[in-house]
Design a protein around this motif. Structure first.
Motif, PDB file in Angstrom:
ATOM      1  N   ALA A  42     -14.023  -3.544  -2.427  1.00 29.82           N
ATOM      2  CA  ALA A  42     -13.795  -2.572  -1.358  1.00 29.82           C
ATOM      3  C   ALA A  42     -13.342  -3.320  -0.101  1.00 29.82           C
ATOM      4  CB  ALA A  42     -15.065  -1.774  -1.077  1.00 29.82           C
ATOM      5  N   PHE A  43     -12.717  -2.594   0.821  1.00 31.21           N
ATOM      6  CA  PHE A  43     -12.347  -3.212   2.097  1.00 31.21           C
ATOM      7  C   PHE A  43     -12.501  -2.199   3.209  1.00 31.21           C
ATOM      8  CE2 PHE A  43      -8.205  -1.349   0.964  1.00 31.21           C
ATOM      9  CZ  PHE A  43      -7.809  -0.793   2.169  1.00 31.21           C
ATOM     10  N   GLY A  76     -11.240  11.251   2.445  1.00 30.51           N
ATOM     11  CA  GLY A  76     -11.476  11.867   1.142  1.00 30.51           C
ATOM     12  C   GLY A  76     -10.322  11.755   0.176  1.00 30.51           C
ATOM     13  N   ALA A  77      -9.218  11.107   0.585  1.00 29.61           N
ATOM     14  CA  ALA A  77      -8.064  10.959  -0.307  1.00 29.61           C
ATOM     15  C   ALA A  77      -8.376   9.992  -1.444  1.00 29.61           C
ATOM     16  CB  ALA A  77      -6.858  10.483   0.496  1.00 29.61           C
ATOM     17  N   ARG A  78      -7.440   9.918  -2.393  1.00 32.24           N
ATOM     18  CA  ARG A  78      -7.550   9.043  -3.568  1.00 32.24           C
ATOM     19  C   ARG A  78      -8.882   9.240  -4.280  1.00 32.24           C
ATOM     20  NH1 ARG A  78      -4.907   3.372  -1.189  1.00 32.24           N
ATOM     21  NH2 ARG A  78      -2.995   4.351  -0.368  1.00 32.24           N
ATOM     22  N   LYS A  79      -9.135  10.482  -4.628  1.00 30.05           N
ATOM     23  CA  LYS A  79     -10.347  10.856  -5.366  1.00 30.05           C
ATOM     24  C   LYS A  79     -11.606  10.412  -4.624  1.00 30.05           C
ATOM     25  CE  LYS A  79      -8.045  10.756  -9.866  1.00 30.05           C
ATOM     26  NZ  LYS A  79      -8.039  10.182 -11.242  1.00 30.05           N
ATOM     27  N   ARG A  80     -11.603  10.686  -3.324  1.00 30.12           N
ATOM     28  CA  ARG A  80     -12.750  10.418  -2.445  1.00 30.12           C
ATOM     29  C   ARG A  80     -13.064   8.929  -2.284  1.00 30.12           C
ATOM     30  NH1 ARG A  80     -15.298  15.135  -1.256  1.00 30.12           N
ATOM     31  NH2 ARG A  80     -14.866  16.923  -2.619  1.00 30.12           N
ATOM     32  N   ARG A  81     -12.115   8.090  -2.616  1.00 32.18           N
ATOM     33  CA  ARG A  81     -12.329   6.652  -2.410  1.00 32.18           C
ATOM     34  C   ARG A  81     -11.983   6.233  -0.987  1.00 32.18           C
ATOM     35  NH1 ARG A  81      -9.355   3.194  -4.757  1.00 32.18           N
ATOM     36  NH2 ARG A  81      -7.612   4.559  -5.374  1.00 32.18           N
ATOM     37  N   VAL A  82     -11.267   7.091  -0.246  1.00 27.89           N
ATOM     38  CA  VAL A  82     -10.852   6.782   1.121  1.00 27.89           C
ATOM     39  C   VAL A  82     -11.828   7.443   2.101  1.00 27.89           C
ATOM     40  CG1 VAL A  82      -9.063   7.068   2.863  1.00 27.89           C
ATOM     41  CG2 VAL A  82      -8.428   6.555   0.490  1.00 27.89           C
ATOM     42  N   SER A  83     -12.284   6.674   3.084  1.00 26.25           N
ATOM     43  CA  SER A  83     -13.118   7.228   4.150  1.00 26.25           C
ATOM     44  C   SER A  83     -12.539   6.794   5.496  1.00 26.25           C
ATOM     45  CB  SER A  83     -14.568   6.751   4.026  1.00 26.25           C
ATOM     46  OG  SER A  83     -14.655   5.353   4.194  1.00 26.25           O
ATOM     47  N   ILE A  84     -12.463   7.742   6.436  1.00 29.01           N
ATOM     48  CA  ILE A  84     -11.970   7.464   7.787  1.00 29.01           C
ATOM     49  C   ILE A  84     -13.003   7.979   8.767  1.00 29.01           C
ATOM     50  CG2 ILE A  84     -10.161   7.894   9.484  1.00 29.01           C
ATOM     51  CD1 ILE A  84      -8.193   8.264   7.191  1.00 29.01           C
ATOM     52  N   ASN A  85     -13.529   7.072   9.594  1.00 28.86           N
ATOM     53  CA  ASN A  85     -14.524   7.431  10.604  1.00 28.86           C
ATOM     54  C   ASN A  85     -13.968   7.064  11.981  1.00 28.86           C
ATOM     55  OD1 ASN A  85     -17.165   8.163   9.000  1.00 28.86           O
ATOM     56  ND2 ASN A  85     -16.317   6.343   7.991  1.00 28.86           N
ATOM     57  N   THR A  86     -13.828   8.069  12.829  1.00 31.76           N
ATOM     58  CA  THR A  86     -13.216   7.871  14.144  1.00 31.76           C
ATOM     59  C   THR A  86     -14.107   8.461  15.223  1.00 31.76           C
ATOM     60  OG1 THR A  86     -11.030   8.042  13.107  1.00 31.76           O
ATOM     61  CG2 THR A  86     -11.132   8.227  15.509  1.00 31.76           C
ATOM     62  N   GLY A  97     -11.886   2.810   5.290  1.00 32.66           N
ATOM     63  CA  GLY A  97     -12.499   2.127   4.163  1.00 32.66           C
ATOM     64  C   GLY A  97     -12.008   2.690   2.844  1.00 32.66           C
ATOM     65  N   ILE A  98     -11.800   1.801   1.865  1.00 34.90           N
ATOM     66  CA  ILE A  98     -11.408   2.222   0.513  1.00 34.90           C
ATOM     67  C   ILE A  98     -12.277   1.451  -0.478  1.00 34.90           C
ATOM     68  CG2 ILE A  98      -9.555   2.410  -1.187  1.00 34.90           C
ATOM     69  CD1 ILE A  98      -7.557   2.550   1.037  1.00 34.90           C
ATOM     70  N   THR A  99     -12.888   2.161  -1.414  1.00 34.17           N
ATOM     71  CA  THR A  99     -13.767   1.564  -2.416  1.00 34.17           C
ATOM     72  C   THR A  99     -13.113   1.586  -3.790  1.00 34.17           C
ATOM     73  OG1 THR A  99     -14.842   3.696  -2.837  1.00 34.17           O
ATOM     74  CG2 THR A  99     -15.801   2.305  -1.111  1.00 34.17           C
ATOM     75  N   ARG A 100     -13.720   0.852  -4.730  1.00 33.96           N
ATOM     76  CA  ARG A 100     -13.278   0.788  -6.130  1.00 33.96           C
ATOM     77  C   ARG A 100     -11.763   0.555  -6.216  1.00 33.96           C
ATOM     78  NH1 ARG A 100     -16.080   5.445  -5.791  1.00 33.96           N
ATOM     79  NH2 ARG A 100     -14.342   6.723  -6.554  1.00 33.96           N
ATOM     80  N   LEU A 101     -11.344  -0.538  -5.626  1.00 32.05           N
ATOM     81  CA  LEU A 101      -9.916  -0.814  -5.499  1.00 32.05           C
ATOM     82  C   LEU A 101      -9.226  -0.943  -6.852  1.00 32.05           C
ATOM     83  CD1 LEU A 101      -9.960  -3.429  -2.592  1.00 32.05           C
ATOM     84  CD2 LEU A 101      -9.197  -1.043  -2.480  1.00 32.05           C
ATOM     85  N   SER A 138      -3.631  -6.975  -0.283  1.00 33.10           N
ATOM     86  CA  SER A 138      -3.176  -7.388  -1.619  1.00 33.10           C
ATOM     87  C   SER A 138      -4.352  -7.289  -2.581  1.00 33.10           C
ATOM     88  CB  SER A 138      -2.656  -8.829  -1.590  1.00 33.10           C
ATOM     89  OG  SER A 138      -1.571  -8.955  -0.681  1.00 33.10           O
ATOM     90  N   VAL A 139      -4.171  -6.516  -3.632  1.00 32.64           N
ATOM     91  CA  VAL A 139      -5.223  -6.343  -4.635  1.00 32.64           C
ATOM     92  C   VAL A 139      -4.785  -7.054  -5.905  1.00 32.64           C
ATOM     93  CG1 VAL A 139      -6.618  -4.705  -5.937  1.00 32.64           C
ATOM     94  CG2 VAL A 139      -5.864  -4.124  -3.622  1.00 32.64           C
ATOM     95  N   LEU A 140      -5.593  -8.035  -6.327  1.00 35.81           N
ATOM     96  CA  LEU A 140      -5.304  -8.802  -7.532  1.00 35.81           C
ATOM     97  C   LEU A 140      -6.228  -8.360  -8.660  1.00 35.81           C
ATOM     98  CD1 LEU A 140      -5.054 -12.376  -5.961  1.00 35.81           C
ATOM     99  CD2 LEU A 140      -3.215 -10.700  -6.317  1.00 35.81           C
ATOM    100  N   GLN A 141      -5.733  -8.528  -9.874  1.00 38.02           N
ATOM    101  CA  GLN A 141      -6.554  -8.201 -11.033  1.00 38.02           C
ATOM    102  C   GLN A 141      -7.759  -9.138 -11.086  1.00 38.02           C
ATOM    103  OE1 GLN A 141      -6.051  -5.619 -13.333  1.00 38.02           O
ATOM    104  NE2 GLN A 141      -8.138  -6.208 -13.925  1.00 38.02           N
ATOM    105  N   LYS A 142      -8.927  -8.557 -11.219  1.00 31.78           N
ATOM    106  CA  LYS A 142     -10.149  -9.366 -11.254  1.00 31.78           C
ATOM    107  C   LYS A 142     -10.157 -10.233 -12.505  1.00 31.78           C
ATOM    108  CE  LYS A 142     -15.156  -9.004 -10.767  1.00 31.78           C
ATOM    109  NZ  LYS A 142     -16.304  -8.078 -10.556  1.00 31.78           N
ATOM    110  N   PRO A 143     -10.444 -11.541 -12.358  1.00 31.91           N
ATOM    111  CA  PRO A 143     -10.509 -12.405 -13.540  1.00 31.91           C
ATOM    112  C   PRO A 143     -11.555 -11.906 -14.533  1.00 31.91           C
ATOM    113  CG  PRO A 143     -10.466 -13.705 -11.522  1.00 31.91           C
ATOM    114  CD  PRO A 143     -10.659 -12.287 -11.109  1.00 31.91           C
ATOM    115  N   LYS A 144     -11.331 -12.188 -15.793  1.00 29.79           N
ATOM    116  CA  LYS A 144     -12.260 -11.764 -16.845  1.00 29.79           C
ATOM    117  C   LYS A 144     -13.257 -12.895 -17.095  1.00 29.79           C
ATOM    118  CE  LYS A 144     -12.413 -10.123 -21.627  1.00 29.79           C
ATOM    119  NZ  LYS A 144     -13.037  -8.862 -21.541  1.00 29.79           N
ATOM    120  N   ILE A 145     -14.523 -12.559 -16.989  1.00 27.21           N
ATOM    121  CA  ILE A 145     -15.589 -13.535 -17.202  1.00 27.21           C
ATOM    122  C   ILE A 145     -16.519 -12.994 -18.280  1.00 27.21           C
ATOM    123  CG2 ILE A 145     -17.528 -14.784 -16.144  1.00 27.21           C
ATOM    124  CD1 ILE A 145     -16.155 -14.392 -13.438  1.00 27.21           C
ATOM    125  N   ASN A 146     -16.692 -13.761 -19.338  1.00 23.91           N
ATOM    126  CA  ASN A 146     -17.670 -13.419 -20.366  1.00 23.91           C
ATOM    127  C   ASN A 146     -19.010 -14.047 -19.992  1.00 23.91           C
ATOM    128  OD1 ASN A 146     -15.827 -11.983 -21.894  1.00 23.91           O
ATOM    129  ND2 ASN A 146     -15.267 -13.747 -23.163  1.00 23.91           N
TER     130      ASN A 146
END
Length: 394
Positions: A42-43, A76-86, A97-101, A138-146
């Motif tokens: 999230a950011f 509330g945009a992008r399936k409620r992943r976007v939040s704006i507080n002013t 703020g945007i979660t679950r990027l 910039s959102v990068l694909q999260k590395p895969k860790i076993n």
């Protein structure tokens, strides 16, 4: 300080200074900063503007390499992943703020501000009536860790070592090194440059349980991590065995434990084979729980109802454990007991002496008129007379 708290402080200060500010154009106090994130993260972007009247703030977004196609963002945009507080005061402060990027969240985010009366006139050029500050996300694909599955420590496997393992299988950029953390703190001497990393727990106990994390660092990307939970039932490692207080005073009993997950704490009073649950509803009993620690405070102790055995119980998904504390409540006169004991001994001794003196026989009392020296008995005088008669016959 959290951005929302900062935003509130700025607004409150702005309201206090409002009568002293003359008209001025909108300007940025703080602009959003570019960041690189991983999928699933999230950011938050922070925008602070000043002006009189207070500028209006909007957030806009454009995909990468398409800076000419900005679209306004709404709360509330992008399936409620976007939040704006002013919030608006003298300053206008806004947090996006945007979660679950996802990878699609990459792009240019723009904070726009304006106090121009013509700003919402569609005939006006927005480039003239609005000021802008941009940040690239910039959102990068999260590395895969076993990673190893969760581990449960129990009495059956006590003494057997436990090994936690992680393997970095996929990463878009070369990794730099890896290390291990427990409960948010780095474990010393665990840094390595290997893609495969392991951490061994020798003779594990309940206090070895917790949230372990293997962390991989990269030169050109954010850190990636995987979490392994090591669980164990609570083990109470500290508590008061007894508490001695005077009536009217306050008593404090506590319990602390090790084990993970953190337990749910309960208190109760033991009365033989029955129990009385304790909570904060009585007004005299106050329970404070904090992760692996609990505290029971009793105010204004009652000598008739409060003494007894109190039990703290720690429960998590693995099991539970309990310990007891004996509470003794003494009377207000308790500090006087040693003095009263000594006083009673003195009184008894005086009584014994008086009784003894009164019961003494009269013969034991010496007459002051009698001579002090030894007295000769009649028996001695008779012997002398007998000896004289015997010598005269001879």
């Amino acid at each position: 300080m959290h951005p929302y708290a900062e935003m509130l402080v700025v607004v409150l200060l702005g309201n206090l200074m409002l009568p002293f500010i003359s008209a001025q154009n909108a300007g940025f106090v703080k602009s959003p900063m570019s960041e690189t994130k991983l999928t699933g993260d999230a950011f938050e972007l922070y925008c602070d503007v000043v002006g009189n009247p207070t500028p209006e703030i909007q957030w806009w977004y454009a995909e990468i390499n398409r800076a000419d196609s900005f679209k306004q963002l709404w709360d509330g945009a992008r399936k409620r992943r976007v939040s704006i507080n002013t919030a608006y005061g003298t300053n206008g402060v806004s947090v996006l703020g945007i979660t679950r990027l996802t990878l699609e969240d990459s792009g240019t985010y723009e904070c726009r501000a304006s106090n121009d009366p013509r700003r919402n006139d569609l005939r006006q050029n927005p480039a003239i009536t609005w000021i802008r500050a941009q940040a690239t996300i910039s959102v990068l694909q999260k590395p895969k860790i076993n990673a190893s599955d969760q581990t449960i420590l129990s009495a059956e496997n006590s003494g057997k070592s436990v090994t936690l393992q992680c393997n970095l299988t996929t990463a878009h950029t070369p990794h730099k090194e890896s290390f291990w953390m427990k409960n948010g703190l780095e474990i010393t001497n665990t840094r390595t440059e290997q893609r495969n990393t392991a951490y061994r727990i020798n003779k594990p106990r309940a206090d070895d349980s917790g949230e372990y994390m293997c962390v991989y660092t990269f030169d050109m990307a954010p850190n990636a991590n995987a979490t392994i939970e090591v669980k164990a039932k609570p083990d109470i490692t500290g508590h008061k065995r007894s508490e001695n207080k005077n009536e009217g005073e306050n008593a404090m009993m506590y319990c602390k434990s090790v084990g993970y997950p953190h337990p749910t704490w309960t208190w109760r009073k033991v009365d033989g084979t029955s129990y009385t649950d304790i909570d904060n509803s009585t007004g005299r009993f106050f329970i404070t729980n904090r992760d692996n620690y609990t505290e029971l405070n009793i105010i204004n102790l009652d000598i008739t109802t409060d003494p007894g055995i109190y039990e703290c119980n720690a429960t998590n998904v693995i099991g539970n454990t309990a310990e007891t504390t004996i509470l003794r409540v003494r009377s207000h006169l308790a500090p006087l007991w040693p003095f009263l004991g000594v006083l009673a001994e003195i009184i008894i001794l005086v009584v014994i002496i008086v009784v003894y003196e009164k019961r003494k026989r009269p013969d034991d009392i010496i007459d002051d008129d009698e001579p002090v020296g030894p007295m000769k008995t009649n028996s001695t005088n008779n012997h002398k007379d007998k000896n004289i008669r015997q010598r005269n016959t001879k």
